[in-house]
Design an enzyme around this catalytic site. Sequence first.
Site, mmCIF file in Angstrom:
data_model
loop_
_atom_site.group_PDB
_atom_site.id
_atom_site.type_symbol
_atom_site.label_atom_id
_atom_site.label_comp_id
_atom_site.label_asym_id
_atom_site.label_seq_id
_atom_site.Cartn_x
_atom_site.Cartn_y
_atom_site.Cartn_z
ATOM 1 N N ASP A 106 -62.421 9.489 -36.296
ATOM 2 C CA ASP A 106 -61.717 10.510 -37.072
ATOM 3 C C ASP A 106 -60.276 10.092 -37.348
ATOM 4 O OD1 ASP A 106 -63.997 12.047 -36.860
ATOM 5 O OD2 ASP A 106 -63.247 13.204 -35.147
HETATM 6 N N1 URA Z 1 -66.362 11.822 -31.696
HETATM 7 C C1 URA Z 1 -65.426 12.560 -32.333
HETATM 8 O O1 URA Z 1 -65.421 13.776 -32.243
HETATM 9 N N2 URA Z 1 -64.511 11.922 -33.071
HETATM 10 C C2 URA Z 1 -64.446 10.583 -33.182
HETATM 11 O O2 URA Z 1 -63.555 10.045 -33.851
HETATM 12 C C3 URA Z 1 -65.415 9.827 -32.512
HETATM 13 C C4 URA Z 1 -66.376 10.479 -31.770
#
Ligand code: URA
Length: 234
Positions: A106
């Site tokens: 993310d």
């Molecule tokens: N899980 C999440 O919630 N975000 C990420 O970036 C990776 C795994």
Amino acid sequence: METIRLDKCLAMNFGCSRREAGILIRKGRVTVNGNFVRDAALKVSPDDAVCCDDSDLQVVTKASPRYFMLNKPVGCVSATDDSEYPTVMSCLRDEAGGLFPVGRLDLDTEGLIFITDDGAWAHRVTAPSRKCPKVYEAVLEQPLDPALKEIFAKGVLLRGEKTPTLPAELEILEPEKVRLTIHEGRYHQVKRMFASQGNHVVALRRIAIGGIFLPGDLAPGDYRPLTPEEIALF
Ligand code: URA
């Protein structure tokens, strides 16, 4: 004959960053054809004898396929192109095109992500059937209920999904800090797993993928080539 920069040649041989390679060169630990050199930008070809501290190095000019690990900083997107935010590719400006990130983190997640131009290798890392373990460290809004260890080990049903998550291993590091190993990659999976239990992830960092750990000295935004041994793990 094709050539590459001397710092790149060292980085490929040692699996270090170009910056670290530049330090070795400037310290006078590298010779080319028997002469000490201090110019990291010097071009070398397979015909040159490159040594560092008496070890012979290989000069490989064929750039593709290429494999890197990047410590993705918060605030850039795991894509090759984006109209709003900088992408992970902006961290690898020195490398030529054709590269792409393997999987996604993310915008507000930092940590280990691979960058390659080898689609088959990327597929082996991300294919759900391989259940490649990914390890995250998360800081939570509220202190953790230790019962969550067992709940995550059994799997939880995420909102809007039909099947529970695969068994995941939860290690409690501090009341509000955990290490979670998951074996799949659903959308926002870690955040949604904690949200399903009424908690909230306030900071998330991926520290390992399939046995490759983020090195402690690779700062956010830095990258280095994967070593042949690391590449062969997938
Ligand atoms: N899980 C999440 O919630 N975000 C990420 O970036 C990776 C795994």
